[in-house]
Design an enzyme around this catalytic site. Structure first.
Site, PDB file in Angstrom:
ATOM      1  N   SER A 166       0.732  -1.212   0.028  1.00  0.00           N
ATOM      2  CA  SER A 166       0.108   0.009  -0.061  1.00  0.00           C
ATOM      3  C   SER A 166       0.917   1.213   0.012  1.00  0.00           C
ATOM      4  O   SER A 166       1.953   1.123   0.432  1.00  0.00           O
ATOM      5  CB  SER A 166      -0.958   0.081   1.267  1.00  0.00           C
ATOM      6  OG  SER A 166      -1.617   1.338   1.432  1.00  0.00           O
ATOM      7  N   TYR A 204      -2.375   5.537  -4.292  1.00  0.00           N
ATOM      8  CA  TYR A 204      -3.558   6.444  -4.104  1.00  0.00           C
ATOM      9  C   TYR A 204      -2.992   7.663  -4.901  1.00  0.00           C
ATOM     10  O   TYR A 204      -1.918   8.089  -4.974  1.00  0.00           O
ATOM     11  CB  TYR A 204      -3.488   6.892  -2.633  1.00  0.00           C
ATOM     12  CG  TYR A 204      -4.244   5.823  -1.870  1.00  0.00           C
ATOM     13  CD1 TYR A 204      -5.311   5.130  -2.257  1.00  0.00           C
ATOM     14  CD2 TYR A 204      -3.712   5.231  -0.806  1.00  0.00           C
ATOM     15  CE1 TYR A 204      -6.184   4.293  -1.381  1.00  0.00           C
ATOM     16  CE2 TYR A 204      -4.305   4.357   0.113  1.00  0.00           C
ATOM     17  CZ  TYR A 204      -5.696   3.926  -0.312  1.00  0.00           C
ATOM     18  OH  TYR A 204      -6.032   2.884   0.499  1.00  0.00           O
ATOM     19  N   THR A 249      -5.986   2.679  -6.839  1.00  0.00           N
ATOM     20  CA  THR A 249      -7.197   2.522  -6.221  1.00  0.00           C
ATOM     21  C   THR A 249      -8.151   3.626  -6.681  1.00  0.00           C
ATOM     22  O   THR A 249      -7.688   4.850  -6.638  1.00  0.00           O
ATOM     23  CB  THR A 249      -6.997   2.466  -4.764  1.00  0.00           C
ATOM     24  OG1 THR A 249      -6.271   1.303  -4.230  1.00  0.00           O
ATOM     25  CG2 THR A 249      -8.292   2.517  -3.797  1.00  0.00           C
ATOM     26  N   HIS A 255     -13.733  -1.845  -1.235  1.00  0.00           N
ATOM     27  CA  HIS A 255     -12.590  -1.265   0.074  1.00  0.00           C
ATOM     28  C   HIS A 255     -13.043  -1.990   1.335  1.00  0.00           C
ATOM     29  O   HIS A 255     -13.028  -1.433   2.327  1.00  0.00           O
ATOM     30  CB  HIS A 255     -12.913   0.191  -0.149  1.00  0.00           C
ATOM     31  CG  HIS A 255     -11.534   0.644   0.184  1.00  0.00           C
ATOM     32  ND1 HIS A 255     -10.398   1.238  -0.695  1.00  0.00           N
ATOM     33  CD2 HIS A 255     -10.736   0.708   1.264  1.00  0.00           C
ATOM     34  CE1 HIS A 255      -9.446   1.645  -0.187  1.00  0.00           C
ATOM     35  NE2 HIS A 255      -9.556   1.594   1.176  1.00  0.00           N
TER      36      HIS A 255
END
Length: 387
Positions: free
Chosen positions: A110, A133, A159, A279
């Site tokens: 992430s 992101y 995402t 999510h």
């Protein structure tokens, strides 16, 4: 190395993780937004899908091996990107990447990880993917993409469903921060988590390794929270997807698709795969479960793009049901985090072993020996969602 032979299901790992991980970080992983209705339906909706048991079928020579975006995998499962993984267990992202490499499945890091891309790259296998992101600071995003390239990431997972943040009540009530603020409540809770505390004392990785020291104006923890609150970009659109695809230049996966119309846009974007995902029930509460949304999306795009799904997978049977309903691959988040929080790297390995064994055995009971041949014919009509 703990003897985990008596750990027989993901729920066993969850119970131990809840005992070992500080409350704010356990709650961060094991919660949804608002009423948590979508979070609960992600798992509950799998239970209503029934399997057709077949008999007198040769069950020898079984294989769960397949591919995801051209990469060989031991089973149709990858580890999903999860923020703050290194707060479930010290150096959590590194431990997860090592377990995934040894098992033969991909690991996704992430943007909001504790261990940096560069740290994890030293331990990851060929299936090292990076999740992105989109921030307002486009210069930072470009440098982040370049860092992922330099680290040898073989795919970028973009995402799309976090332009704004869904409210998660538990995080607000717990005062979520990384590392935990030294409040009386936190100190009392930490005193009951000696294993976690010892691990954290032995690592230097306690903040967001991809951001601190890399983003402009973020040199310490005090500036990080304000930066993240300001940086998620509500203006993200399909034009940005095209820009990111060109900048990246490699395999691109789009995460957060829950509608057939968006699925067709994803296929038209030239991406290599899309992930049916809400999510983990952490954004739009009241949305359908991922498994309920999967069939319509798989039908809408056909073979134009690989369709995967995540959300609610707690067993190999869940993986098999998703495969039967059109998902070429699946991703696990909480199932992996429970193993990590409970027993570190050994716990992640045990979670993967549990899922693969149940996938293998259930597939055989349904009359198949090769995951590649599984389709909705293994499901009892009238019990599963249709397009």
């Amino acid at each position: 190395m703990p003897n985990l032979s008596k750990v027989t299901c993901i729920e066993d790992l969850r119970v131990v993780a809840k005992r070992r991980v500080p409350r704010m970080f356990y709650d961060y992983a094991d919660s949804g937004s608002y009423t948590e209705g979508t979070y609960r339906s992600n798992t509950a909706d799998f239970q209503g899908i029934k399997l057709r048991q077949r008999v007198a079928v040769n069950m020898e020579g079984r294989s769960t091996r397949t591919t995801m975006i051209g990469q060989d995998v031991a089973m149709p499962v990858a580890i999903a990107p999860t923020g703050l993984t290194g707060m479930q267990h010290a150096d959590g992202e590194i431990l997860g990447a090592r377990a995934a490499k040894a098992f033969g499945i991909p690991f996704t890091l992430s943007t909001m990880s504790i261990c940096s891309i560069e740290d994890v790259a030293q331990h990851a296998g060929p299936g090292f993917w990076f999740q992105l992101y989109v921030m307002r600071d486009r210069d930072f995003i470009e440098r982040l993409i370049d860092r992922a390239k330099a680290a040898g990431c073989s795919a970028l997972q973009l995402t799309l469903d976090l332009q704004i943040l869904g409210q998660r009540h538990k995080d607000i009530k717990n005062g979520l921060s990384s590392p935990p603020k030294p409040t009386l409540t936190n100190l009392i809770n930490l005193a009951t988590k000696p294993h976690w505390c010892l691990g954290m004392l032995g690592t230097k990785r306690r903040s967001f390794g991809n951001i601190v020291g890399h983003a402009k104006g973020v040199g310490d923890l005090s500036s990080l929270s304000s930066w993240t609150a300001e940086q998620f970009d509500p203006q993200l659109n399909w034009g940005d997807v095209e820009w990111i695809k060109k900048r990246w230049g490699g395999k691109l996966i789009l995460k957060g698709i829950m509608d057939a119309e968006d699925a067709r846009l994803a296929a038209n974007s030239g991406a290599d795969a899309l992930i049916v995902s809400n999510h983990g029930g952490r954004q739009l509460d009241g949305a359908p479960s991922s498994i309920a949304a999967l069939p319509a999306i798989a039908e809408a795009v056909g073979k134009d793009i690989e369709v995967w799904m995540d959300g609610g997978i707690r067993s190999g049977q869940d993986v098999l049901k998703a495969r039967a309903l059109g998902a070429r691959g699946t991703l696990i988040g909480r199932s992996f985090l429970y193993g990590l929080g409970a027993y570190g790297e050994a716990g992640v390995t045990r979670a993967l072993e549990i899922i693969q064994k149940e996938l293998d055995i259930t597939m055989a009971f349904c009359g198949h020996t090769d995951i590649q041949t599984v389709d909705r014919g293994i499901l009892l009509p009238g019990t599963y969602p249709i397009a």
